[in-house]
Design an enzyme around this catalytic site. Structure first.
Site, PDB file in Angstrom:
ATOM      1  N   GLY A  33      25.416  -1.301  -3.396  1.00 34.46           N
ATOM      2  CA  GLY A  33      25.299  -1.908  -1.933  1.00 34.46           C
ATOM      3  C   GLY A  33      26.369  -2.921  -1.943  1.00 34.46           C
ATOM      4  O   GLY A  33      27.160  -3.234  -2.854  1.00 34.46           O
ATOM      5  N   ASN A  34      26.062  -3.498  -0.737  1.00 36.08           N
ATOM      6  CA  ASN A  34      27.219  -4.736  -0.399  1.00 36.08           C
ATOM      7  C   ASN A  34      26.539  -5.723   0.363  1.00 36.08           C
ATOM      8  O   ASN A  34      25.319  -5.476   0.761  1.00 36.08           O
ATOM      9  CB  ASN A  34      28.515  -4.247   0.185  1.00 36.08           C
ATOM     10  N   ARG A  35      27.072  -6.794   0.539  1.00 34.81           N
ATOM     11  CA  ARG A  35      26.197  -8.012   1.174  1.00 34.81           C
ATOM     12  C   ARG A  35      26.404  -8.095   2.692  1.00 34.81           C
ATOM     13  O   ARG A  35      26.086  -9.276   3.278  1.00 34.81           O
ATOM     14  CB  ARG A  35      27.094  -9.250   0.659  1.00 34.81           C
ATOM     15  N   SER A  36      26.734  -6.993   3.215  1.00 36.21           N
ATOM     16  CA  SER A  36      26.774  -6.998   4.776  1.00 36.21           C
ATOM     17  C   SER A  36      25.467  -7.512   5.352  1.00 36.21           C
ATOM     18  O   SER A  36      24.575  -7.002   5.130  1.00 36.21           O
ATOM     19  CB  SER A  36      27.250  -5.867   5.325  1.00 36.21           C
TER      20      SER A  36
END
Ligand code: CTP
Ligand code: CA
Length: 237
Positions: A33-36
């Site tokens: 995943g990512n930090r958005s």
């Protein structure tokens, strides 16, 4: 009319916004995943709805406490699911905004059961490239699968590096993507991700470049929509 009234200049305009991060599964319990946070996409959704637009948000993982009032929210997990939703919904939209942080890669295979630690140590994770949704939407418009007057907006989070500054990377990305507007955010050192404030530029395919001074994501949303509005054909607003 009050001088401080909010503009109501997007009445009936159909706006589809992707927001948040995608999650690419590895096994039933793990993902890449990512930090958005989805904050900028949701700020756009709220602002557009307040200006009279009919808004759908296609949301991945976000840090938003709740869904904004008066906005349809559709949940997705992976980039592939996001691509399907956006492709389908873009055909019925006047404005499409890709504010989501789409994973560039996904694991080539998803394990059916939880991956065990085992004795041999970790196996490498093999990745495949996800479709470029924004690029695909522009292509669909060129090829007539979505209306020619659909406004397409992209986002870019950039840092400077040995190849150029944030703005150089933004200009190159606008050319590669072929969208009408690209919102370029400077990231790194606590900027943009999960924060309340954003700074950057708004680059247009016509060559205009507008600085977006440091301010709230709400303020940035309203500046972006000011430009979007000028691109929506008269009969649609
Ligand atoms: N985007 C997309 N599909 C992808 C990746 C990105 O639609 N698979 C969209 C994002 O939502 C954003 C824009 O493209 O609006 C730019 O995303 P970014 O990650 O900056 O661009 P990339 O082409 O992936 O380039 P980079 O190598 O810099 O990550
Ligand atoms: Ca990317």
């Amino acid at each position: 009319e009050r001088a401080d009234a909010l503009p109501y200049d997007l009445a009936g305009v159909r706006v589809v916004i992707s927001a948040g991060g995608t999650r690419e599964p590895l096994d039933p319990v793990r993902f890449l995943g990512n930090r958005s946070s989805g904050k900028q996409g949701f700020a756009l959704a709220r602002a557009a709805a307040q200006r009279g637009a009919q808004v759908t948000v296609v949301a991945g993982s976000t840090a938003e406490p709740g869904d904004p009032a008066g906005v349809e929210v559709v949940r997705i997990a992976t980039a592939t699911e996001l691509a399907d939703e956006m492709t389908k919904r873009a055909a019925e939209a006047d404005v499409v905004i890709m504010a989501a942080a789409v994973a560039d890669f996904r694991p080539t295979s998803v394990a059916e059961s939880k991956i065990k630690k085992g004795a041999a140590g970790p196996a490498p994770i093999e990745l495949a490239t996800n479709p470029d949704i924004l690029r695909g939407l522009v292509e669909s418009r060129t090829e007539g699968r979505i209306p020619a007057e659909t406004v397409i907006v992209g986002f870019a989070a950039e840092t400077g590096d040995e190849h150029g500054g944030v703005l150089d990377h933004g200009r190159a990305k606008l050319g590669r993507k072929g969208c009408d507007l690209l919102v370029v955010n400077a990231v790194g050192e606590g900027k943009a991700f999960g924060t309340e404030d954003n700074t950057g530029w708004l680059l247009s395919s016509t060559g205009s470049e507008t600085a977006l001074p440091l301010g709230s994501k709400t303020l940035m949303a309203s500046r972006i929509l000011d430009q979007v509005r000028t691109l929506v054909p008269d009969g649609r607003r």
